[in-house]
Design an enzyme around this catalytic site. Structure first.
Site, PDB file in Angstrom:
ATOM      1  N   ASP A 145      41.758  45.744  48.322  1.00  5.87           N
ATOM      2  CA  ASP A 145      42.753  44.677  48.214  1.00  5.87           C
ATOM      3  C   ASP A 145      44.011  45.221  47.540  1.00  5.87           C
ATOM      4  OD1 ASP A 145      43.917  42.194  48.369  1.00  5.87           O
ATOM      5  OD2 ASP A 145      42.852  41.377  46.632  1.00  5.87           O
ATOM      6  N   MET A 146      44.818  45.925  48.305  1.00  6.71           N
ATOM      7  CA  MET A 146      46.016  46.562  47.767  1.00  6.71           C
ATOM      8  C   MET A 146      47.299  45.795  48.064  1.00  6.71           C
ATOM      9  SD  MET A 146      45.233  49.388  46.081  1.00  6.71           S
ATOM     10  CE  MET A 146      44.070  48.248  45.320  1.00  6.71           C
ATOM     11  N   LYS A 147      47.248  44.843  48.991  1.00  5.22           N
ATOM     12  CA  LYS A 147      48.417  44.020  49.330  1.00  5.22           C
ATOM     13  C   LYS A 147      49.676  44.882  49.488  1.00  5.22           C
ATOM     14  CE  LYS A 147      46.621  39.858  47.054  1.00  5.22           C
ATOM     15  NZ  LYS A 147      45.459  40.439  46.334  1.00  5.22           N
TER      16      LYS A 147
ATOM     17  N   THR B  90      46.461  32.326  46.953  1.00 10.24           N
ATOM     18  CA  THR B  90      45.785  31.060  46.638  1.00 10.24           C
ATOM     19  C   THR B  90      46.123  30.543  45.241  1.00 10.24           C
ATOM     20  OG1 THR B  90      43.809  32.317  45.987  1.00 10.24           O
ATOM     21  CG2 THR B  90      43.848  31.398  48.214  1.00 10.24           C
TER      22      THR B  90
ATOM     23  N   ASP C   1      56.041  47.719  51.613  1.00  9.53           N
ATOM     24  CA  ASP C   1      57.028  48.753  51.325  1.00  9.53           C
ATOM     25  C   ASP C   1      57.768  49.050  52.624  1.00  9.53           C
ATOM     26  OD1 ASP C   1      58.398  51.014  50.082  1.00  9.53           O
ATOM     27  OD2 ASP C   1      56.729  51.051  48.650  1.00  9.53           O
TER      28      ASP C   1
ATOM     29  N   ASP D  83      58.548  50.873  56.101  1.00 10.57           N
ATOM     30  CA  ASP D  83      57.556  51.132  57.148  1.00 10.57           C
ATOM     31  C   ASP D  83      56.860  52.476  56.996  1.00 10.57           C
ATOM     32  OD1 ASP D  83      58.656  48.799  58.011  1.00 10.57           O
ATOM     33  OD2 ASP D  83      59.328  49.540  59.951  1.00 10.57           O
TER      34      ASP D  83
ATOM     35  N   ARG E 224      35.001  36.074  39.977  1.00  5.55           N
ATOM     36  CA  ARG E 224      34.535  35.647  38.659  1.00  5.55           C
ATOM     37  C   ARG E 224      33.264  34.805  38.665  1.00  5.55           C
ATOM     38  NH1 ARG E 224      40.547  33.984  36.869  1.00  5.55           N
ATOM     39  NH2 ARG E 224      40.663  33.929  39.140  1.00  5.55           N
TER      40      ARG E 224
ATOM     41  N   LYS F 283      34.883  43.825  47.053  1.00  2.64           N
ATOM     42  CA  LYS F 283      36.345  43.935  47.018  1.00  2.64           C
ATOM     43  C   LYS F 283      36.747  44.736  45.788  1.00  2.64           C
ATOM     44  CE  LYS F 283      38.992  40.613  45.333  1.00  2.64           C
ATOM     45  NZ  LYS F 283      39.940  41.211  44.340  1.00  2.64           N
TER      46      LYS F 283
END
Length: 235
Positions: free
Chosen positions: A67-69, A122, A72, A74, A213, A40
């Site tokens: 993992d850019m989440k 999370t 914005d 469309d 981690r 990731k």
């Protein structure tokens, strides 16, 4: 593809390269070679040359979870997804807002990119969700967004492994259920609030576990990864 039935646990472990520099990430990948085949790359590394590194890994056959989440308007999401498809990465996250998901699915149509809807982070508990202005508790919000992701044609869901079993019942066997917040038995939870062990996550229906981690900060990264793989295989 039935993501919940990946060929081996090694294909289901995603190591988060949550490291400050490209040289440290490259060193981690070298140390984990032969044990880990999926990584990731998130904000920290992305803004330190990680996007080019993602292309490099993907071109060499290594799977990459970007993992850019994304969230914005469309058109902006769609144009971003179109270029991410060209990078050759395997997975991409975006926040599970219905319009955002539909735009991304349309942009990725015909490609092998697995789009993942991020439900509730999370690191958030019920009070955090209330403070953010949502009327649902975390569990209800996760399930609602999972249903919306399924209807939007997404490739999978990101959720806590605590919710994976309920999410799996909603999305069925074909979608990925990717769970961060994984901590080996007896380890420190850090800033995560909704965490489970690797074996519990697999039993709950997770298709892929994201572990950062506990592996990359370990004195012996390969050994740490092997411990987690052993826990996963014991499920």
């Amino acid at each position: 593809m039935h993501f919940a039935e990946a060929d081996s646990m090694r294909e289901r472990l995603i190591v988060g390269l949550d490291l400050p520099t490209l040289s440290e990430a490259e060193k981690a990948v070298r140390e984990l070679e032969g044990t880990v085949s999926f990584y990731k790359i998130g904000y920290q590394l992305a803004f330190a040359g990680g996007l080019d590194f993602a292309r490099e890994l993907a071109s060499g056959g290594t799977k990459v979870f970007l993992d850019m989440k994304l969230l914005d308007i469309d058109n902006t999401v769609a144009k971003g997804v179109e270029n991410i498809v060209k990078m050759g990465v395997s997975m991409l996250t975006l926040h599970a807002y219905p319009k955002t998901m539909r735009a991304a699915v349309e942009a990725a149509k015909g490609s092998d990119l697995c789009l993942l809807g991020v439900t509730v982070l999370t690191s958030m508990d019920e009070q955090d969700v209330i403070d953010a202005g949502y009327e649902y508790d975390p569990h209800t919000l996760v399930l609602r967004r999972s249903e919306q992701a399924l209807h939007a044609g997404m490739g999978g869901i990101v959720c806590s492994a605590e919710e994976a079993q309920a999410v799996r019942r909603i999305v069925g066997p074909d979608l990925a259920v990717v769970t961060p917040g994984i901590r080996p038995s007896g380890s420190d939870h850090g800033d995560q609030k909704r965490v489970v062990t690797p074996a519990q996550a697999i039993r709950n229906g997770s298709s892929h576990l994201v572990v950062g981690r506990p592996i990359v900060k370990a004195p012996d990264r390969r050994a740490a990864a092997e411990v987690i793989l052993t826990e996963m295989q014991s499920a």
